[in-house]
Scaffold this motif. Structure first.
Motif, PDB file in Angstrom:
ATOM      1  N   TYR A  21      -3.610   4.050  -1.741  1.00  0.00           N
ATOM      2  CA  TYR A  21      -2.382   4.084  -0.943  1.00  0.00           C
ATOM      3  C   TYR A  21      -2.529   3.210   0.300  1.00  0.00           C
ATOM      4  N   VAL A  85      -5.008   2.829  -8.590  1.00  0.00           N
ATOM      5  CA  VAL A  85      -4.339   4.122  -8.545  1.00  0.00           C
ATOM      6  C   VAL A  85      -4.878   4.993  -9.678  1.00  0.00           C
ATOM      7  N   ARG A  86      -5.146   6.246  -9.357  1.00  0.00           N
ATOM      8  CA  ARG A  86      -5.712   7.127 -10.380  1.00  0.00           C
ATOM      9  C   ARG A  86      -4.705   7.448 -11.488  1.00  0.00           C
ATOM     10  N   LEU A  87      -5.248   7.821 -12.620  1.00  0.00           N
ATOM     11  CA  LEU A  87      -4.351   8.185 -13.726  1.00  0.00           C
ATOM     12  C   LEU A  87      -3.635   9.500 -13.408  1.00  0.00           C
TER      13      LEU A  87
ATOM     14  N   PHE B  83      -4.431   4.558 -13.454  1.00  0.00           N
ATOM     15  CA  PHE B  83      -3.048   4.820 -13.839  1.00  0.00           C
ATOM     16  C   PHE B  83      -2.760   4.278 -15.232  1.00  0.00           C
ATOM     17  N   GLU B  87       2.148  -1.415 -16.613  1.00  0.00           N
ATOM     18  CA  GLU B  87       3.012  -2.044 -15.614  1.00  0.00           C
ATOM     19  C   GLU B  87       4.310  -1.250 -15.516  1.00  0.00           C
ATOM     20  N   VAL B  88       4.698  -0.924 -14.311  1.00  0.00           N
ATOM     21  CA  VAL B  88       5.966  -0.218 -14.161  1.00  0.00           C
ATOM     22  C   VAL B  88       6.871  -0.986 -13.206  1.00  0.00           C
ATOM     23  N   GLN B  91      12.381   0.244 -10.725  1.00  0.00           N
ATOM     24  CA  GLN B  91      13.333   1.255 -11.199  1.00  0.00           C
ATOM     25  C   GLN B  91      12.606   2.429 -11.869  1.00  0.00           C
ATOM     26  N   GLU B  92      11.562   2.091 -12.659  1.00  0.00           N
ATOM     27  CA  GLU B  92      10.793   3.153 -13.312  1.00  0.00           C
ATOM     28  C   GLU B  92      10.079   4.027 -12.288  1.00  0.00           C
ATOM     29  N   LEU B  96      10.529   8.032 -12.060  1.00  0.00           N
ATOM     30  CA  LEU B  96       9.380   8.935 -12.152  1.00  0.00           C
ATOM     31  C   LEU B  96       9.259   9.801 -10.895  1.00  0.00           C
ATOM     32  N   ALA B 115       1.480  13.741  -8.060  1.00  0.00           N
ATOM     33  CA  ALA B 115       2.051  12.689  -8.903  1.00  0.00           C
ATOM     34  C   ALA B 115       2.834  11.691  -8.047  1.00  0.00           C
ATOM     35  N   ILE B 116       3.618  12.219  -7.123  1.00  0.00           N
ATOM     36  CA  ILE B 116       4.429  11.344  -6.256  1.00  0.00           C
ATOM     37  C   ILE B 116       3.534  10.444  -5.410  1.00  0.00           C
ATOM     38  N   ARG B 117       2.458  11.024  -4.854  1.00  0.00           N
ATOM     39  CA  ARG B 117       1.489  10.248  -4.078  1.00  0.00           C
ATOM     40  C   ARG B 117       0.950   9.066  -4.859  1.00  0.00           C
ATOM     41  N   LYS B 118       0.563   9.346  -6.115  1.00  0.00           N
ATOM     42  CA  LYS B 118      -0.012   8.281  -6.940  1.00  0.00           C
ATOM     43  C   LYS B 118       1.035   7.207  -7.216  1.00  0.00           C
ATOM     44  N   HIS B 120       3.557   6.418  -5.394  1.00  0.00           N
ATOM     45  CA  HIS B 120       3.780   5.635  -4.182  1.00  0.00           C
ATOM     46  C   HIS B 120       2.617   4.695  -3.908  1.00  0.00           C
ATOM     47  N   ALA B 121       1.411   5.132  -4.297  1.00  0.00           N
ATOM     48  CA  ALA B 121       0.225   4.314  -4.023  1.00  0.00           C
ATOM     49  C   ALA B 121       0.234   3.010  -4.816  1.00  0.00           C
ATOM     50  N   ILE B 122       1.021   2.966  -5.888  1.00  0.00           N
ATOM     51  CA  ILE B 122       1.094   1.738  -6.666  1.00  0.00           C
ATOM     52  C   ILE B 122       1.595   0.593  -5.786  1.00  0.00           C
ATOM     53  N   GLY B 123       2.409   0.948  -4.788  1.00  0.00           N
ATOM     54  CA  GLY B 123       2.773  -0.059  -3.813  1.00  0.00           C
ATOM     55  C   GLY B 123       3.990  -0.883  -4.184  1.00  0.00           C
TER      56      GLY B 123
END
Lengths: 317, 316
Positions: A21, A85-87, B83, B87-88, B91-92, B96, B115-118, B120-123
């Protein structure tokens, strides 16, 4: 927000999630970061101090994760190993899969793009966890969104409401106060311009909801307390179904003092006398009203009126 | 500051960074935090592996050199760590995240939050403008739902007390397969280990807490199990012909597939309805009293008449 310190496991999970993050949000403020992770800034600083001690074996400055946050803004370096990012865990995938079911039902048919996007995500998730969860919502997420907006913006609503007790669909203007829950059913508490009083509306029976521009009608409202109707009855059979129908606590019948499986005497209550009459009609075979006599008589009359139609030749083949 | 947390993070980093399997003795020698006697280090390591597995981190065990078969090696494959939805699009991500938001304040809010944290971490900036204003909400706080889902995903048997129609608590032991939410209720499906068949259980009829039985991974879901066909195989569909007073019995009417035809009786429509559970159907028709008169099937009509006669006799 977190009232108690997290367990070492929860803290570990958070640290592993903090790295990616921060990597994608370099320079984020300590305050925003704590908010994103739903923890206090003190706990976040403790997390960052712990993370600072971690790294590759050797643990010289070359191997350790390099964090800076003294300025109140957080940035990270030397954390390549953990920056992915973790799974999503299986439980997290289930949570998301059920949420997607809720969304899909509320998206209008012309949003082909969204329906396709949801379907493709669901296929991906099912390939990972199998077909282990499905949900069909009883409340439209779009209606709930409109109601929440009305509450937030202090606006009135026009709702189309299906009352099962009155057996009618009506449109009415209401001033929404709050969303709540009544014995497991989501309800809207609102001032109703039609009933000129406060009413609760089951969300699953709201067929349409539209924001109105008007201000609150509630100002000159007299809070009329609705009358509570009570009846005593015996439940003779189909105990579980009947208890659920009358929204009775099943503990009343499972208490050690009760002869299990036998008839149980209970008191049922409702703000609607019609609701009681209809429920006693539905359960003619399973319940016996003991009081009030007036209610028993009403159910008797309804039975008589209905029976007359059955006996009428025109209603037989 | 927690030593345990530090050690778990360091272990994860070491096992993720390595391209080959590393042995336990290497781990004890190089990873910070393993202290004490050989035995206590062993215990620590075993517990750490379990703890990481509970976080969804799988440690792979293998032999790093065929010549040293007796010493196992460990590593975490980057593919099993990161993750997995690929690739997301923005919109996806929004869909989610919004889906997970449904659990705020509900039974699974812990998992929803992580789940939301992860996500968001995708950036990737979410693209919430492209989605209509929706507020999904899972209206359930029953802790048993979380226990059930966790047992399903880890294939762990469970037991609980279930209220029968007679309101008697019965002990049930099942291999849990799936959960669904229908008509505002949550149902748990599983193989009843005593009745040896797939059964459904309404979650709010479970009395007390669900208990875990035995280890995870202790059963396989039967191949013939199909969630989509559940809840519809109990009773066969029957059709009823019913008079409905025009403009009344709205809920019944809305379930009819055929367009309501005007009947020969003024002020009444003749409608065809299908139903499965006869008892429930009779109760539903009686709710509408003299606004709904069943014509066919004959046995349903006779049963309704019997009940009305009872009502007249008892309350008249």
């Amino acid at each position: 927000m977190a009232k108690q310190p997290s367990s070492p496991i929860a803290k570990t999970a958070r640290l592993l999630d903090l790295v990616p993050y921060i990597t994608t949000h370099q320079g984020i403020s300590v305050k925003d970061l704590a908010k994103e992770f739903s923890i206090s800034t003190e706990e976040l600083l403790d997390d960052l101090n712990t993370l600072w001690m971690c790294g590759l074996p050797g643990y010289t400055p070359l191997e350790l994760i390099d964090l800076s946050f003294e300025s109140g803004y957080v940035s990270i370096r030397n954390a390549e190993i953990l920056q992915k990012v973790r799974l999503l865990t299986k439980e997290e995938l289930v949570v998301v899969a059920i949420g997607l079911d809720f969304l899909r039902e509320s998206i209008s048919k012309d949003r082909v793009d969204l329906i396709a996007a949801i379907a493709s995500l669901q296929v991906k998730i099912k390939s990972l966890i199998g077909d282990i969860a499905q949900a069909s919502p009883t409340v439209d997420s779009a209606h709930r969104a409109v109601i929440l907006r009305a509450i937030k913006e202090r606006k009135d609503l026009e709702i189309e409401y299906h009352s099962l007790i009155r057996d009618e669909v009506s449109t009415r203007a209401v001033t929404p106060l709050e969303l709540g829950e009544d014995k497991g059913i989501e309800v809207l508490l609102a001032y109703c311009s039609k009933a000129l009083g406060f009413r609760t509306f089951r969300l699953d029976n709201v067929k349409q909801a539209r924001l109105l521009d008007s201000s609150q009608m509630i100002s000159d409202a007299k809070s009329d307390s609705e009358e509570l109707f009570r009846a005593k009855c015996k439940v003779n059979s189909r105990l579980r179904t009947t208890f659920e129908r009358f929204r009775l606590e099943t503990a009343l019948a499972t208490a050690p003092s009760v002869d299990s499986g036998k008839a149980v005497a209970v008191e049922v209550t409702s703000f609607s006398r019609d609701w009681l009459v209809r429920n006693f009609m539905s359960t003619l075979a399973n319940t016996e009203i003991t009081e009030p006599a007036e209610l028993a008589k009403a159910v008797g009359q309804k039975s008589q009126a209905t029976l007359e139609l059955y006996k009428n030749e025109r209603f037989s083949s | 500051m927690s030593r345990k947390t530090e050690r778990l993070v360091n272990l994860t980093i070491a096992l993720l960074a390595t391209k080959r399997y590393i042995t336990k003795s290497e781990i004890f020698r190089t990873v910070d935090g393993y202290e004490g006697t050989a035995e206590s280090k062993e215990r620590m390591f075993e517990r750490d592996k379990d703890d990481l597995r509970n976080l969804g981190i799988e440690i792979e065990v293998g032999s790093f050199d065929p010549l040293f078969e007796d010493e196992a090696g460990y590593r975490i494959k980057p593919d099993s760590y990161q993750f997995q939805l690929g690739e997301v699009t923005s919109q996806e991500i929004s869909l989610l995240s919004l889906a997970a938001e449904a659990w705020r304040g509900a039974a699974l809010d812990g998992s929803a939050l992580t789940a939301i944290r992860k996500l968001h971490a995708i950036g990737i900036e979410s693209d919430i403008e492209s989605i209509p204003d929706l507020a999904p909400h899972a209206n359930i706080r029953d802790k048993n739902l979380q226990v059930a889902i966790s047992a399903i995903t880890s294939r762990q048997k469970i037991s609980f007390k279930y209220l029968s129609e007679e309101l008697i608590e019965q002990e049930r032991k099942i291999a849990p397969y799936a959960v669904t939410s229908r008509y505002g209720h949550w149902y748990l499906y599983g193989l009843d280990l005593e009745k040896l068949g797939v059964r459904s259980f309404r979650l709010d009829r479970i009395s007390g807490d669900i208990a875990s039985e035995g280890k995870s991974g202790s059963f396989e879901v039967e191949k013939s199990f199909d969630l989509s066909s559940q809840g519809s195989n109990a009773d066969e569909i029957r059709t009823a012909t019913i008079f409905l007073r025009t403009g009344r019995a709205l809920a019944l009417r809305s379930r009819s597939k055929t367009a309501s035809t005007k009947s020969s009786i003024a002020g009444w429509d003749l409608v065809e309805l299908s139903y499965r559970d006869q008892e429930r159907f009779i109760e539903e028709v009686l709710w509408y009293a003299d606004d709904a008169i069943v014509l066919e099937p004959g046995d349903v009509r006779a049963e309704i008449i019997k009940r009305l006669e009872l009502g007249v006799k008892r309350y008249g």
